[in-house]
Design an enzyme around this catalytic site. Structure first.
Site: not given
Ligand SMILES: NC(=O)CC[C@H](N)C(=O)O
Length: 232
Positions: A86, A203, A205
């Site tokens: 992410c 994600h 995890e």
């Molecule tokens: N969960 C995250 O890593 C958020 C990713 C990023 N900051 C976004 O909103 O695009």
């Protein structure tokens, strides 16, 4: 074997990754604050998710220019596995360790829900425990997750089997409806040409224990740990 989990100001998925690596799969892992300049003694790196530097300028743009990223580049150049999840994926593209860019979602809202993904290749250090074509369930949580690359880059990613995950529907088809953010070619994750750097928006995890609704993400970390044990 020891895996570094990089923490920037605003990272928020670091301890989830630490929990999966240490408590769920029994690997040795440690968080590393971005002001550390060396990653000597580490055999792999995870750049976890979050909102590094508040996503100012562009998500990942500031983190990508911190000194620790030189060490992450060194680890990658040594062939050791580097996994960006992410915000970590955003950072790796901003650092030019991966092709393309993550831009604002087509429908410009933060989206946080389960997605179905097709594993497009099992021949990476992060997907060796999957079957090619397997459909898995992982959650997304982002606002800037639309994968974009110029046409020649997209063609190259396809030709070199560098697309690792695609958003698909329940039948495993990469439809527009299954695409949560407008990513070109429904791309959810890619590797570099040497195959040892992976970035993905969902994600794993958050889907590594069945109590969370899916444990299919665990195989990403297990594959990575296998690769380190076998090679370093
Ligand atoms: N969960 C995250 O890593 C958020 C990713 C990023 N900051 C976004 O909103 O695009």
């Amino acid at each position: 074997m020891k895996i570094a989990i990089i923490q920037f100001g605003g990272t928020n998925c670091d301890l989830d990754v630490l929990h999966v690596l240490k408590d769920v799969i029994g690997a040795d892992a440690e968080t590393v604050w971005y002001k550390e300049e060396s990653l000597s003694g580490f055999d792999g790196v995870v750049v976890p998710g979050g909102f590094s530097y508040g996503d100012y300028l562009r998500a990942g743009a500031i983190a990508a220019r911190t000194p620790i990223m030189d060490s992450v580049k060194k680890i990658a150049a040594e062939g050791k596995p580097v996994l960006g999840i992410c915000n970590g994926f955003q950072i790796l593209t901003e650092a030019r360790l991966l092709e393309g860019a993550l831009t604002t979602n087509e429908y410009p809202k933060f989206r946080c829900h389960w997605t179905s993904l097709r594993v497009e290749t099992a021949s990476t250090p992060f997907t060796s425990r999957f079957r090619k074509g397997e459909v898995i369930k992982l959650p997304i949580a982002h606002m800037e997750g639309k994968f974009y690359a110029e046409e020649p880059t997209l063609a190259e990613l396809d030709e070199n089997d560098q697309v690792v995950f695609r958003y698909v529907d329940e039948k495993g088809r990469p439809t527009d409806k299954a695409n949560p953010n407008g990513s070109l070619e429904n791309i959810a994750g890619i590797v570099n040409s040497s195959r040892n750097v992976l970035g993905l928006m969902p994600h794993p995890e958050r889907a590594s224990e069945s109590i969370l609704g899916s444990d299919q993400g665990r195989k990403v970390f297990e594959s990575m740990a296998d690769y380190i044990t076998e090679n370093f």
